[in-house]
Scaffold this motif. Structure first.
Motif, short mmCIF file in Angstrom:
data_model
loop_
_atom_site.label_atom_id
_atom_site.label_comp_id
_atom_site.label_asym_id
_atom_site.label_seq_id
_atom_site.Cartn_x
_atom_site.Cartn_y
_atom_site.Cartn_z
N GLU A 1 0.83 -1.21 0.00
CA GLU A 1 0.00 0.00 0.00
C GLU A 1 0.86 1.26 0.00
O GLU A 1 0.51 2.26 -0.64
CB GLU A 1 -0.93 -0.01 1.21
CG GLU A 1 -2.00 -1.09 1.15
CD GLU A 1 -2.73 -1.27 2.46
OE1 GLU A 1 -3.91 -1.66 2.44
OE2 GLU A 1 -2.09 -1.04 3.53
N GLN B 1 0.82 4.23 -2.80
CA GLN B 1 0.59 5.64 -2.50
C GLN B 1 1.55 6.56 -3.25
O GLN B 1 1.21 7.72 -3.53
CB GLN B 1 0.74 5.91 -0.99
CG GLN B 1 -0.53 5.65 -0.20
CD GLN B 1 -0.46 6.19 1.21
OE1 GLN B 1 -0.81 5.52 2.15
NE2 GLN B 1 0.00 7.44 1.36
N ARG C 1 2.72 -7.54 1.32
CA ARG C 1 1.37 -7.18 1.76
C ARG C 1 1.21 -7.33 3.27
O ARG C 1 0.47 -6.57 3.92
CB ARG C 1 0.36 -8.08 1.05
CG ARG C 1 -1.09 -7.75 1.34
CD ARG C 1 -2.00 -8.87 0.88
NE ARG C 1 -1.75 -10.11 1.62
CZ ARG C 1 -2.36 -11.26 1.37
NH1 ARG C 1 -3.22 -11.34 0.37
NH2 ARG C 1 -2.09 -12.32 2.10
#
Length: 366
Positions: free
Chosen positions: A263, A267, A323
């Motif tokens: 993530e 971003q 992850r």
């Protein structure tokens, strides 16, 4: 042969690059202590390194019971209204049937002054009890006086609400607003995304912090308020730094309560298609002793330990590990350049704008 010598010479001259290579980082001394330790991330490491301190109020905050918030205290400010059933009353002006005494402050000894009733003790009474007391003192002087008493913000039983809230200000502690969630609602509610909103309560020399969503999902976090509490609602201040072969290089604010390595890369636009080495995603962190011992399988680390976590996205479980690996506040995410990038720069330096293939053809005469 001439081309090889030229390329090797330039490669050793320090051509421009975004940072150390994967090989240079992997050569870091593996001895715990002052030096950083390189740790390849697998499933166990991802789980051990992702222990994030939870936000929440201490037992002192949680054990504080509900205060008798209706009791008037020195410093409180009161609003009084008096109705009289005569044309020319003691307090009511000609042609009026009521008068309001606004912002009557309770003095340090706990008293207020009411015309024709004199000095009346307010502290320790509820607004209803004080209403009856004032009524009793006025009754001999005017027929059937009707009195109302209300508490408004003052220096007594009040709390201060600041930050990302609908209505900043000083609010009195009253029966409907004796808990944190009720006071936030009274102040207009939170005006930022709940996912990144944190509520900070300062009480004397203590400070507690909780996620807004946890405040509503966990009743223990909805603490009872105390006079003088300061409530601050603010956006999550955590951030990480992304550098190297990523879509963007900058200091990045967290957008969620938990943020995985995948993530975090998303971003900043992911890995750079033209430059990134998917085998060289590094997370640099000053690890706490407890986590460092768990990660390194030791029990003797007593000081913060610098650790360089290595994520190889090309391995079968590489993306799963990325992850599961949680980014923490002040982490540095560094993506190395692919080896061919430096060779491309070297060829460009040797032959200007010619491509590597044309450079070889030119130097070999083919």
């Amino acid at each position: 042969m001439t081309l090889v010598v030229a390329v090797a010479s330039l490669a050793g001259c320090g051509l421009p690059r975004s940072g150390p290579t994967r090989g240079e980082l992997l050569e870091t001394d593996a001895t715990p202590g002052d030096n950083a330790v390189v740790v390849p991330v697998d499933r166990r490491i991802a789980r051990a390194a992702s222990m994030t301190p939870a936000l929440g109020f201490s037992k002192d905050f949680q054990s504080a019971g509900i205060v008798g918030s209706d009791d008037i205290r020195p410093g409180d400010v009161l609003g009084l209204s008096v109705w009289e059933n005569v044309d020319n009353g003691l307090l009511v002006s000609q042609g009026m049937n009521s008068t309001a005494l606004t912002e009557v402050q309770v003095d340090g000894d706990g008293f207020i002054f009411v015309p024709y009733a004199g000095r009346v003790r307010a502290a320790g009474n509820t607004p209803e009890a004080l209403r009856q007391l004032i009524t009793g003192k006025l009754d001999p002087q005017t027929p059937d006086p009707q009195v109302t008493v209300s508490r408004i913000a003052g220096d007594g039983a009040t709390v201060t609400v600041l930050g990302k809230i609908g209505g900043q200000g000083v609010y009195p502690l009253e029966r409907p607003t004796r808990t944190l969630s009720a006071m936030l609602a009274k102040a207009g509610g939170v005006v930022i995304e709940p996912e990144v909103a944190q509520v900070v309560v300062t009480r004397g020399g203590q400070t507690g912090r909780v996620w807004l969503k946890d405040l509503y999902s966990n009743p223990r976090m909805d603490i009872a308020l105390r006079p003088g509490d300061v409530i601050l609602v603010e956006k999550d201040q955590r951030s990480f730094t992304a550098i190297g072969a990523t879509g963007a290089q900058s200091r990045v604010q967290f957008e969620t309560q938990s943020l995985s390595a995948v993530e975090a890369l998303a971003q900043v636009g992911g890995l750079s298609t033209n430059f990134a080495d998917a085998t060289g995603v590094f997370v640099l962190r000053d690890e706490t002793p407890a986590v460092a011992n768990a990660v390194l399988g030791r029990a003797d680390i007593a000081e913060p330990q610098r650790i360089i976590y290595v994520l190889d996205l090309t391995k079968p479980n590489g993306l799963f590990n990325a992850r599961d690996f949680m980014i923490r506040d002040d982490d540095t995410v560094y993506v190395t350049e692919a080896p061919y990038v430096q060779w491309t720069k070297t060829f460009a330096a040797v032959n200007g704008s010619l491509s590597p293939v044309n450079s070889i053809a030119s130097l070999t005469g083919n």
